[in-house]
Design an enzyme around this catalytic site. Structure first.
Site, PDB file in Angstrom:
ATOM      1  N   CYS A 131      73.222  21.445  27.157  1.00 52.09           N
ATOM      2  CA  CYS A 131      72.118  21.861  28.071  1.00 52.09           C
ATOM      3  C   CYS A 131      72.508  22.544  29.287  1.00 52.09           C
ATOM      4  O   CYS A 131      71.765  23.457  29.760  1.00 52.09           O
ATOM      5  CB  CYS A 131      71.447  20.205  28.720  1.00 52.09           C
ATOM      6  SG  CYS A 131      71.627  18.951  27.780  1.00 52.09           S
TER       7      CYS A 131
ATOM      8  N   GLN B 109      75.148   7.932  23.518  1.00 55.98           N
ATOM      9  CA  GLN B 109      76.658   8.502  22.766  1.00 55.98           C
ATOM     10  C   GLN B 109      77.319   7.189  22.213  1.00 55.98           C
ATOM     11  O   GLN B 109      78.168   7.395  21.458  1.00 55.98           O
ATOM     12  CB  GLN B 109      77.559   8.724  23.778  1.00 55.98           C
ATOM     13  CG  GLN B 109      76.917  10.338  24.518  1.00 55.98           C
ATOM     14  CD  GLN B 109      77.234  11.272  23.254  1.00 55.98           C
ATOM     15  OE1 GLN B 109      78.073  11.266  22.395  1.00 55.98           O
ATOM     16  NE2 GLN B 109      76.476  12.474  23.395  1.00 55.98           N
TER      17      GLN B 109
ATOM     18  N   SER C 297      69.199   7.595  20.738  1.00 57.72           N
ATOM     19  CA  SER C 297      68.775   8.985  20.006  1.00 57.72           C
ATOM     20  C   SER C 297      69.380   8.952  18.699  1.00 57.72           C
ATOM     21  O   SER C 297      70.521   8.939  18.605  1.00 57.72           O
ATOM     22  CB  SER C 297      69.046  10.381  20.976  1.00 57.72           C
ATOM     23  OG  SER C 297      68.593  11.132  20.148  1.00 57.72           O
TER      24      SER C 297
ATOM     25  N   THR D  36      50.649   8.944  17.075  1.00 55.31           N
ATOM     26  CA  THR D  36      50.827   8.566  15.629  1.00 55.31           C
ATOM     27  C   THR D  36      52.388   8.705  15.593  1.00 55.31           C
ATOM     28  O   THR D  36      53.128   9.537  15.779  1.00 55.31           O
ATOM     29  CB  THR D  36      50.138   9.562  14.705  1.00 55.31           C
ATOM     30  OG1 THR D  36      48.675   9.424  15.131  1.00 55.31           O
ATOM     31  CG2 THR D  36      50.308   9.020  13.191  1.00 55.31           C
TER      32      THR D  36
HETATM   33  C1  LIG Z   1      71.759  13.733  23.734  1.00 58.14           C
HETATM   34  C2  LIG Z   1      71.609  12.936  25.021  1.00 58.14           C
HETATM   35  C3  LIG Z   1      70.455  12.581  25.465  1.00 58.14           C
HETATM   36  C4  LIG Z   1      69.285  13.270  25.080  1.00 58.14           C
HETATM   37  O1  LIG Z   1      68.922  12.695  23.835  1.00 58.14           O
HETATM   38  P1  LIG Z   1      67.898  13.517  23.049  1.00 58.14           P
HETATM   39  O2  LIG Z   1      67.123  12.700  21.981  1.00 58.14           O
HETATM   40  O3  LIG Z   1      68.234  15.046  22.680  1.00 58.14           O
HETATM   41  O4  LIG Z   1      66.635  13.825  23.971  1.00 58.14           O
HETATM   42  C5  LIG Z   1      70.565  11.642  26.607  1.00 58.14           C
HETATM   43  N1  LIG Z   1      71.694  11.091  27.086  1.00 58.14           N
HETATM   44  C6  LIG Z   1      72.800  11.267  26.462  1.00 58.14           C
HETATM   45  C7  LIG Z   1      74.214  10.460  27.183  1.00 58.14           C
HETATM   46  C8  LIG Z   1      72.944  12.188  25.504  1.00 58.14           C
HETATM   47  O5  LIG Z   1      74.183  12.505  24.904  1.00 58.14           O
END
Ligand SMILES: *Cc1c(COP(=O)(O)O)cnc(C)c1O
Length: 395
Positions: free
Chosen positions: A324, A179, A199, A237
């Site tokens: 989720c 985040q 991410s 890959t």
């Molecule tokens: C979205 C999120 C994840 C997961 O990331 P993904 O790329 O969707 O697998 C993990 N931790 C936090 C705090 C997130 O907000």
């Protein structure tokens, strides 16, 4: 009006990221492991992306491993520290109750495999206390994993201090910074961070791409076996176009952090002040140690799901709990951990602002939420009981 206010769940890809990605789909589609030029172009792009990513968090490019996203990075970081711990007879891990499920469910698995995990509490504002981390560290502790900022309530943890303690006690420190990367400045060196997960789709890059920072000298364990990609630590890959787009998105976002922080904090505080006017409501999480984009409230006497559907009718995309857990009837583990009772936790709403949010949108959201909450309370049996004194108000 159409307002996307669920940027903590995912973000829209930036124009720069999309443009950066296209040549690697259309022209330089070669396999980066091959020797001919279209493969080598891809390889060069990959290494350029690695350098950009490394620079934004003050790491060395050799310390960056590309993954399929935040969940994979969390899994690999925790599993790697656990493997090192096991080898040294250290099978105790410290974490906290408000982590993302990518962390919590990995820890659950490790518990089944014989590890002991201490889940520190978060206080009523959603902050994990540094002293608790210090007191929980034992001779056999191999890892402390505490998220940088919470995805539901936006609270920012004292990462630098926790890192300092871990360094003093020679315990590995991992932080899920999904985040935070692209939204607040990060310096892994100054903040004493050994491993960090990120991410791309949380900072306007594509879904299915992320990275794990691992400080030099820490041995990674593979989750995926196969070819020698990512210095032998993550086979498969590479998602070249995705990785190039991630770097482009991150570079743009990182440069705009001061501007976005200033603008979003002001909009966030306006939104919070507006929603506070709703009777029997409460802000979840700390008012100050909070992501500039995050607003999370509980409204007594209503159901979060109905609130979301009615807000959707008004053009607002919002969330209740995390993406989720929504769809299940369990209230958010984060809200329960900060002391919200089940009924109250059910009536939660998260609005996470995008970089392009406007004051007009904030005004619209305040009015819409006020109207929908009042409407839903109008035929809520719980609200009737509360107002007739058959039940006590909690908020
Ligand atoms: C979205 C999120 C994840 C997961 O990331 P993904 O790329 O969707 O697998 C993990 N931790 C936090 C705090 C997130 O907000």
């Amino acid at each position: 009006m159409k307002i996307y206010a669920d940027n903590a769940a995912t973000t829209k890809m930036s124009k720069k990221a999309i443009e950066a990605m296209l040549p690697y789909l259309e022209e330089y589609y070669g396999n980066p492991s091959s020797l001919y030029s279209i493969g080598q172009e891809a390889k060069e792009a990959l290494e350029k992306a690695r350098a950009i990513v490394a620079k934004t968090i003050h790491a060395d490019p050799k310390e960056i491993y590309f993954t399929s996203g935040g969940s994979e990075a969390d899994n690999q970081a925790i599993r790697s520290a656990a493997a090192i711990g096991k080898k040294n007879g250290k099978m105790h891990i410290i974490s906290d109750a408000i982590e993302h499920h990518a962390v919590l469910h990995t820890l659950k698995k490790l518990e089944e495999e014989g590890f002991e995990v201490t889940y520190l509490p978060a206080n009523e504002n959603g902050i994990v206390r540094t002293e608790d981390v210090e007191n929980a560290i034992r001779e056999d502790t191999c890892l402390v994993t505490i998220m940088y900022a919470n995805n539901e309530i936006g609270t920012i943890q004292p990462i630098e201090e926790i890192g300092r303690i871990c360094r003093e006690k020679k315990v590995l420190f991992h932080t899920d910074a999904v985040q935070v990367v692209g939204h607040l400045p990060i310096d892994v060196e100054a903040q004493n961070i050994d491993m960090l997960s990120a991410s791309a789709h949380k900072f306007h890059g594509p879904k299915g791409t992320g990275f794990l920072y691992v400080k030099k000298g820490i041995r990674l364990t593979n989750l995926i076996e196969g070819g020698a990609q990512e210095r032998g630590k993550r086979a498969g890959t590479e998602n070249v176009a995705g990785i190039v787009a991630m770097a482009a998105a991150l570079e743009e976002e990182a440069a705009a952090i001061p501007e976005h922080t200033k603008k979003l904090s002001a909009l966030r505080d306006k939104l919070i002040a507006g929603l506070k006017e709703i009777p029997h409501s409460a802000l979840n999480g700390d008012a100050e140690k909070r992501l500039p984009s995050n607003v999370n409230f509980c409204f007594e006497g209503i159901e979060g799901e109905s609130l979301l559907l009615l807000l959707d009718d008004k053009g607002i995309s919002a969330s209740s709990g995390s993406a989720c857990t929504s769809g299940s009837l369990d209230p958010s583990h984060v809200l329960l951990a900060i002391g919200r009772v089940h009924d109250v936790a059910h009536g939660s709403l998260r609005l996470s602002l995008g970089d392009d949010a406007t004051e007009e949108e904030v005004d619209y959201m305040i009015d819409a939420v006020k109207e929908v909450v009042a409407y839903l309370r109008g035929f809520s049996p719980i609200w009737r009981d509360l107002t007739e004194g058959k039940r006590e108000f909690i908020l």
